[in-house]
Design a protein around this motif. Structure first.
Motif, PDB file in Angstrom:
ATOM      1  N   GLU A  27       0.802  -1.226   0.000  1.00 28.79           N
ATOM      2  CA  GLU A  27       0.000   0.000   0.000  1.00 28.79           C
ATOM      3  C   GLU A  27       0.842   1.287   0.000  1.00 28.79           C
ATOM      4  O   GLU A  27       0.549   2.189  -0.788  1.00 28.79           O
ATOM      5  CB  GLU A  27      -0.960  -0.004   1.186  1.00 28.79           C
ATOM      6  CG  GLU A  27      -1.897   1.175   1.172  1.00 28.79           C
ATOM      7  CD  GLU A  27      -2.858   1.164   2.349  1.00 28.79           C
ATOM      8  OE1 GLU A  27      -3.737   2.026   2.361  1.00 28.79           O
ATOM      9  OE2 GLU A  27      -2.725   0.304   3.234  1.00 28.79           O
ATOM     10  N   PRO A  28       1.898   1.416   0.830  1.00 34.46           N
ATOM     11  CA  PRO A  28       2.674   2.665   0.783  1.00 34.46           C
ATOM     12  C   PRO A  28       3.324   2.921  -0.579  1.00 34.46           C
ATOM     13  O   PRO A  28       3.365   4.063  -1.057  1.00 34.46           O
ATOM     14  CB  PRO A  28       3.740   2.481   1.865  1.00 34.46           C
ATOM     15  CG  PRO A  28       3.206   1.443   2.775  1.00 34.46           C
ATOM     16  CD  PRO A  28       2.353   0.548   1.929  1.00 34.46           C
ATOM     17  N   GLU A  29       3.810   1.859  -1.194  1.00 36.30           N
ATOM     18  CA  GLU A  29       4.439   2.011  -2.506  1.00 36.30           C
ATOM     19  C   GLU A  29       3.413   2.405  -3.564  1.00 36.30           C
ATOM     20  O   GLU A  29       3.695   3.238  -4.427  1.00 36.30           O
ATOM     21  CB  GLU A  29       5.147   0.710  -2.918  1.00 36.30           C
ATOM     22  CG  GLU A  29       6.385   0.413  -2.116  1.00 36.30           C
ATOM     23  CD  GLU A  29       6.124  -0.189  -0.746  1.00 36.30           C
ATOM     24  OE1 GLU A  29       7.023  -0.147   0.091  1.00 36.30           O
ATOM     25  OE2 GLU A  29       5.007  -0.697  -0.526  1.00 36.30           O
ATOM     26  N   LEU A  73       3.510   9.771   4.282  1.00 41.27           N
ATOM     27  CA  LEU A  73       3.876   8.358   4.113  1.00 41.27           C
ATOM     28  C   LEU A  73       4.995   7.960   5.070  1.00 41.27           C
ATOM     29  O   LEU A  73       4.978   6.859   5.627  1.00 41.27           O
ATOM     30  CB  LEU A  73       4.314   8.089   2.670  1.00 41.27           C
ATOM     31  CG  LEU A  73       3.225   7.722   1.682  1.00 41.27           C
ATOM     32  CD1 LEU A  73       3.793   7.589   0.278  1.00 41.27           C
ATOM     33  CD2 LEU A  73       2.520   6.460   2.089  1.00 41.27           C
ATOM     34  N   LYS A  76       3.350   7.634   8.610  1.00 39.83           N
ATOM     35  CA  LYS A  76       2.407   6.537   8.837  1.00 39.83           C
ATOM     36  C   LYS A  76       2.955   5.156   8.472  1.00 39.83           C
ATOM     37  O   LYS A  76       2.428   4.154   8.928  1.00 39.83           O
ATOM     38  CB  LYS A  76       1.118   6.777   8.042  1.00 39.83           C
ATOM     39  CG  LYS A  76       0.323   7.950   8.552  1.00 39.83           C
ATOM     40  CD  LYS A  76      -0.191   7.669   9.934  1.00 39.83           C
ATOM     41  CE  LYS A  76      -1.063   8.791  10.436  1.00 39.83           C
ATOM     42  NZ  LYS A  76      -1.530   8.532  11.787  1.00 39.83           N
ATOM     43  N   SER A  77       3.966   5.107   7.639  1.00 40.18           N
ATOM     44  CA  SER A  77       4.467   3.821   7.166  1.00 40.18           C
ATOM     45  C   SER A  77       5.616   3.342   8.053  1.00 40.18           C
ATOM     46  O   SER A  77       6.338   4.134   8.641  1.00 40.18           O
ATOM     47  CB  SER A  77       4.952   3.969   5.721  1.00 40.18           C
ATOM     48  OG  SER A  77       5.557   2.777   5.291  1.00 40.18           O
ATOM     49  N   PRO A  82      10.148   6.180   2.345  1.00 39.29           N
ATOM     50  CA  PRO A  82       9.470   7.479   2.267  1.00 39.29           C
ATOM     51  C   PRO A  82      10.253   8.614   2.942  1.00 39.29           C
ATOM     52  O   PRO A  82      10.100   9.773   2.574  1.00 39.29           O
ATOM     53  CB  PRO A  82       8.131   7.246   2.963  1.00 39.29           C
ATOM     54  CG  PRO A  82       7.886   5.792   2.861  1.00 39.29           C
ATOM     55  CD  PRO A  82       9.241   5.182   2.954  1.00 39.29           C
TER      56      PRO A  82
END
Length: 142
Positions: A27-29, A73, A76-77, A82
């Motif tokens: 999801e982050p990517e 990002l 939160k990641s 990021p």
């Protein structure tokens, strides 16, 4: 827009990294790749012809929004890429601020900072995607 070989190579590199992030990333990517490609298209739409020596407000706004995306990002990641993307995007944002406060860096230096930082952001995204993909493979999820 894509009339020179370096711009065509850059566009091809961008498409490859974004496709890799969408296909193999978590999801982050995917969020980072989506934001990057949206900002890329928006930058193509709002950029000037280069004749105006002042601040390009549209590009500055897009780059400030992207800085916010990368910082969010990174916040939160649990990934580290990021943070690198946010650091490189801050270089781009500071380059815009330099033109805003009328320091007037040479145009070639301004363009070099933005282009090299963009390649660095793509590299961070590609490395982050690769590691996310390898983590999933090691866990037997893929």
């Amino acid at each position: 827009m894509f009339d020179t070989l370096p711009t065509q190579i850059g566009a091809g590199l961008t498409v490859l990294v974004v496709a890799f992030a969408f296909l193999k990333g978590d999801e982050p990517e995917r969020i980072g790749a989506g934001a990057y490609v949206l900002a890329w298209f928006a930058s193509l739409l709002v950029q000037g012809d280069g004749a105006s020596p002042g601040t390009q407000w549209g590009l500055m706004g897009i780059d400030m929004i992207m800085l916010g995306v990368w910082v969010a990002l990174a916040w939160k990641s649990r990934r580290s890429w990021p943070v690198w993307a946010a650091a490189l995007q801050s270089l781009v944002s500071v380059s815009h601020v330099l033109t805003l406060v009328d320091i007037r860096p040479p145009a070639s230096a301004f363009i070099a900072v933005i282009n090299l930082a963009s390649v660095g952001i793509l590299l961070a995204l590609a490395i982050g995607t690769f590691w996310a993909w390898q983590e999933r493979r090691a866990a037997g999820l893929e």
